[in-house]
Scaffold this motif. Structure first.
Motif, mmCIF file in Angstrom:
data_model
loop_
_atom_site.group_PDB
_atom_site.id
_atom_site.type_symbol
_atom_site.label_atom_id
_atom_site.label_comp_id
_atom_site.label_asym_id
_atom_site.label_seq_id
_atom_site.Cartn_x
_atom_site.Cartn_y
_atom_site.Cartn_z
ATOM 1 N N ILE A 35 -5.028 1.733 -35.764
ATOM 2 C CA ILE A 35 -3.862 1.624 -34.889
ATOM 3 C C ILE A 35 -3.664 0.160 -34.516
ATOM 4 C CG2 ILE A 35 -2.852 2.305 -32.685
ATOM 5 C CD1 ILE A 35 -4.510 4.851 -32.833
ATOM 6 N N PRO A 36 -2.495 -0.399 -34.833
ATOM 7 C CA PRO A 36 -2.266 -1.818 -34.518
ATOM 8 C C PRO A 36 -2.128 -2.026 -33.012
ATOM 9 C CG PRO A 36 -0.263 -0.799 -35.333
ATOM 10 C CD PRO A 36 -1.351 0.215 -35.499
ATOM 11 N N ALA A 37 -2.461 -3.232 -32.590
ATOM 12 C CA ALA A 37 -2.309 -3.569 -31.174
ATOM 13 C C ALA A 37 -0.827 -3.540 -30.808
ATOM 14 C CB ALA A 37 -2.894 -4.945 -30.904
ATOM 15 N N ILE A 38 -0.523 -2.936 -29.676
ATOM 16 C CA ILE A 38 0.863 -2.834 -29.230
ATOM 17 C C ILE A 38 1.142 -3.966 -28.253
ATOM 18 C CG2 ILE A 38 2.550 -1.389 -28.041
ATOM 19 C CD1 ILE A 38 0.909 1.032 -28.955
ATOM 20 N N LYS A 39 2.025 -4.860 -28.631
ATOM 21 C CA LYS A 39 2.366 -5.971 -27.747
ATOM 22 C C LYS A 39 3.722 -6.534 -28.129
ATOM 23 C CE LYS A 39 -0.187 -9.339 -30.569
ATOM 24 N NZ LYS A 39 -1.248 -10.372 -30.548
ATOM 25 N N VAL A 40 4.365 -7.112 -27.171
ATOM 26 C CA VAL A 40 5.625 -7.828 -27.402
ATOM 27 C C VAL A 40 5.244 -9.277 -27.673
ATOM 28 C CG1 VAL A 40 7.856 -8.479 -26.441
ATOM 29 C CG2 VAL A 40 6.859 -6.251 -25.886
ATOM 30 N N LYS A 41 5.377 -9.700 -28.929
ATOM 31 C CA LYS A 41 4.865 -11.005 -29.327
ATOM 32 C C LYS A 41 5.588 -12.158 -28.651
ATOM 33 C CE LYS A 41 3.155 -9.509 -33.839
ATOM 34 N NZ LYS A 41 3.206 -9.729 -35.308
ATOM 35 N N HIS A 42 6.894 -12.020 -28.465
ATOM 36 C CA HIS A 42 7.680 -13.116 -27.877
ATOM 37 C C HIS A 42 8.628 -12.544 -26.835
ATOM 38 C CE1 HIS A 42 6.170 -15.752 -31.030
ATOM 39 N NE2 HIS A 42 6.544 -14.838 -31.928
ATOM 40 N N GLY A 43 8.897 -13.347 -25.788
ATOM 41 C CA GLY A 43 9.850 -12.920 -24.774
ATOM 42 C C GLY A 43 9.299 -11.773 -23.945
ATOM 43 N N ALA A 44 10.191 -11.013 -23.334
ATOM 44 C CA ALA A 44 9.788 -9.895 -22.478
ATOM 45 C C ALA A 44 10.823 -8.787 -22.556
ATOM 46 C CB ALA A 44 9.633 -10.369 -21.032
ATOM 47 N N LEU A 45 10.395 -7.574 -22.267
ATOM 48 C CA LEU A 45 11.290 -6.423 -22.219
ATOM 49 C C LEU A 45 11.352 -5.914 -20.786
ATOM 50 C CD1 LEU A 45 10.077 -4.393 -25.331
ATOM 51 C CD2 LEU A 45 12.137 -5.789 -25.168
ATOM 52 N N MET A 46 12.555 -5.500 -20.378
ATOM 53 C CA MET A 46 12.706 -4.802 -19.100
ATOM 54 C C MET A 46 13.454 -3.510 -19.389
ATOM 55 S SD MET A 46 14.280 -6.079 -15.494
ATOM 56 C CE MET A 46 14.389 -4.947 -14.106
ATOM 57 N N ILE A 47 12.793 -2.390 -19.194
ATOM 58 C CA ILE A 47 13.332 -1.101 -19.620
ATOM 59 C C ILE A 47 13.549 -0.237 -18.384
ATOM 60 C CG2 ILE A 47 12.952 0.901 -21.099
ATOM 61 C CD1 ILE A 47 11.010 -0.875 -22.734
ATOM 62 N N VAL A 48 14.813 -0.010 -18.052
ATOM 63 C CA VAL A 48 15.190 0.707 -16.835
ATOM 64 C C VAL A 48 15.578 2.144 -17.194
ATOM 65 C CG1 VAL A 48 16.704 0.730 -14.823
ATOM 66 C CG2 VAL A 48 15.977 -1.458 -15.821
ATOM 67 N N GLY A 49 15.090 3.085 -16.418
ATOM 68 C CA GLY A 49 15.344 4.490 -16.706
ATOM 69 C C GLY A 49 16.709 4.986 -16.282
ATOM 70 N N GLY A 50 17.564 4.119 -15.734
ATOM 71 C CA GLY A 50 18.895 4.541 -15.313
ATOM 72 C C GLY A 50 18.957 4.746 -13.807
ATOM 73 N N GLY A 51 20.086 5.223 -13.317
ATOM 74 C CA GLY A 51 20.224 5.532 -11.897
ATOM 75 C C GLY A 51 20.500 4.328 -11.011
ATOM 76 N N GLY A 52 21.081 3.285 -11.579
ATOM 77 C CA GLY A 52 21.407 2.125 -10.753
ATOM 78 C C GLY A 52 20.321 1.069 -10.797
ATOM 79 N N MET A 53 20.667 -0.126 -10.315
ATOM 80 C CA MET A 53 19.759 -1.280 -10.336
ATOM 81 C C MET A 53 19.581 -1.833 -8.928
ATOM 82 S SD MET A 53 18.374 -2.494 -13.224
ATOM 83 C CE MET A 53 18.429 -4.281 -13.150
ATOM 84 N N PRO A 54 18.548 -1.426 -8.189
ATOM 85 C CA PRO A 54 18.285 -2.001 -6.863
ATOM 86 C C PRO A 54 18.093 -3.513 -6.956
ATOM 87 C CG PRO A 54 16.939 -0.063 -7.236
ATOM 88 C CD PRO A 54 17.579 -0.399 -8.546
ATOM 89 N N LEU A 55 18.370 -4.211 -5.865
ATOM 90 C CA LEU A 55 18.288 -5.673 -5.846
ATOM 91 C C LEU A 55 16.914 -6.165 -6.267
ATOM 92 C CD1 LEU A 55 19.659 -8.360 -5.216
ATOM 93 C CD2 LEU A 55 18.930 -8.084 -2.821
ATOM 94 N N GLU A 56 15.899 -5.407 -5.888
ATOM 95 C CA GLU A 56 14.543 -5.814 -6.239
ATOM 96 C C GLU A 56 14.365 -5.898 -7.750
ATOM 97 O OE1 GLU A 56 9.930 -4.237 -5.638
ATOM 98 O OE2 GLU A 56 11.617 -3.116 -4.791
ATOM 99 N N LEU A 57 14.988 -4.938 -8.485
ATOM 100 C CA LEU A 57 14.892 -4.947 -9.945
ATOM 101 C C LEU A 57 15.732 -6.056 -10.553
ATOM 102 C CD1 LEU A 57 14.911 -1.143 -10.858
ATOM 103 C CD2 LEU A 57 12.981 -2.640 -10.366
ATOM 104 N N VAL A 58 16.901 -6.322 -9.927
ATOM 105 C CA VAL A 58 17.742 -7.414 -10.413
ATOM 106 C C VAL A 58 16.974 -8.738 -10.305
ATOM 107 C CG1 VAL A 58 19.853 -8.726 -10.016
ATOM 108 C CG2 VAL A 58 19.886 -6.237 -9.846
ATOM 109 N N LYS A 59 16.294 -8.927 -9.156
ATOM 110 C CA LYS A 59 15.517 -10.167 -8.964
ATOM 111 C C LYS A 59 14.385 -10.242 -9.984
ATOM 112 C CE LYS A 59 16.395 -10.712 -4.018
ATOM 113 N NZ LYS A 59 15.795 -10.702 -2.647
ATOM 114 N N GLU A 60 13.809 -9.091 -10.275
ATOM 115 C CA GLU A 60 12.723 -9.064 -11.261
ATOM 116 C C GLU A 60 13.230 -9.515 -12.634
ATOM 117 O OE1 GLU A 60 8.823 -8.674 -12.296
ATOM 118 O OE2 GLU A 60 9.617 -8.221 -10.297
#
Length: 210
Positions: free
Chosen positions: A183-208
């Motif tokens: 099983i290969p190592a699971i990683k995001v080699k470059h940059g970053a991912l932000m995966i939101v489950g829906g239901g709006g974006m609270p300010l805290e998540l926007v700042k993140e």
């Protein structure tokens, strides 16, 4: 031309059943594949009718069709009545396992169905049932990822088969085994991912995200 004429196919407009006799599947294919007659046969099925056939009349029912050959299959084109399959007949009686295995080796995404004499494969929707004195043998194309012994299995009277499952097995045999041995190592080699489950974006998540 005759098989494309409205006069010739008129009987199929109200037919509830169509039967194909034995003989030469290639002669049936030469006469009817790609014609209005073939379209009307498919229409019989779509409105709830029954299409059947014995020997050559069985082989003609798969689009990838074994047209001839004793130990090595010569492939032609039949009707697409049972998608994803290759049908062979007189199976055990004429020792046609090698022929069918060769056909699915050439077409590994197809499921081989070898039907013995005095034996029927009944199909309704995705479900299939074996009826009669002999067996139906299911064959898959060769794969360097799976044992050769797993290429075939026989089913006797009253056995039920799921065509969709068989087709998935045929496809899976051509893919990498799951789970993989390493099983290969699971990683995001470059940059970053932000995966939101829906239901709006609270300010805290926007700042993140920012």
């Amino acid at each position: 031309d005759e098989a494309n004429s409205m006069e010739f196919v008129a009987a199929l407009e109200k037919a509830t059943g169509v039967w194909f006799v034995g003989g030469s599947q290639q002669k049936i294919a030469d006469a009817y594949v790609g014609t209005l007659f073939e379209e009307r046969v498919l229409a019989v099925l779509k409105r709830g009718g029954v299409v059947g056939g014995s020997s050559a009349g069985a082989a003609i029912q798969s689009r990838v069709m074994i047209q001839s050959g004793i130990t090595q299959a010569n492939i032609g084109q039949g009707f697409d009545l049972l998608p994803g399959t290759i049908i062979d007949q007189h199976f055990s009686q004429r020792n046609r396992l090698t022929r069918l295995m060769g056909a699915v080796d050439q077409n590994p995404l197809q499921v081989g169905l070898g039907i013995d004499e005095q034996t029927v494969l009944l199909v309704q929707g995705r479900m299939m049932r074996v009826v009669g004195a002999g067996k139906v043998t299911v064959c898959y194309g060769k794969s360097d990822k799976y044992d050769r012994e797993a290429q075939q299995k026989s089913y006797e009277h009253n056995a039920s088969l799921d065509l969709t499952s068989l087709r998935r097995i045929a496809r899976a045999r051509q893919a990498e085994p799951f789970p993989p041995k390493k099983i290969p190592a699971i990683k995001v080699k470059h940059g970053a991912l932000m995966i939101v489950g829906g239901g709006g974006m609270p300010l805290e998540l926007v700042k993140e995200f920012v």
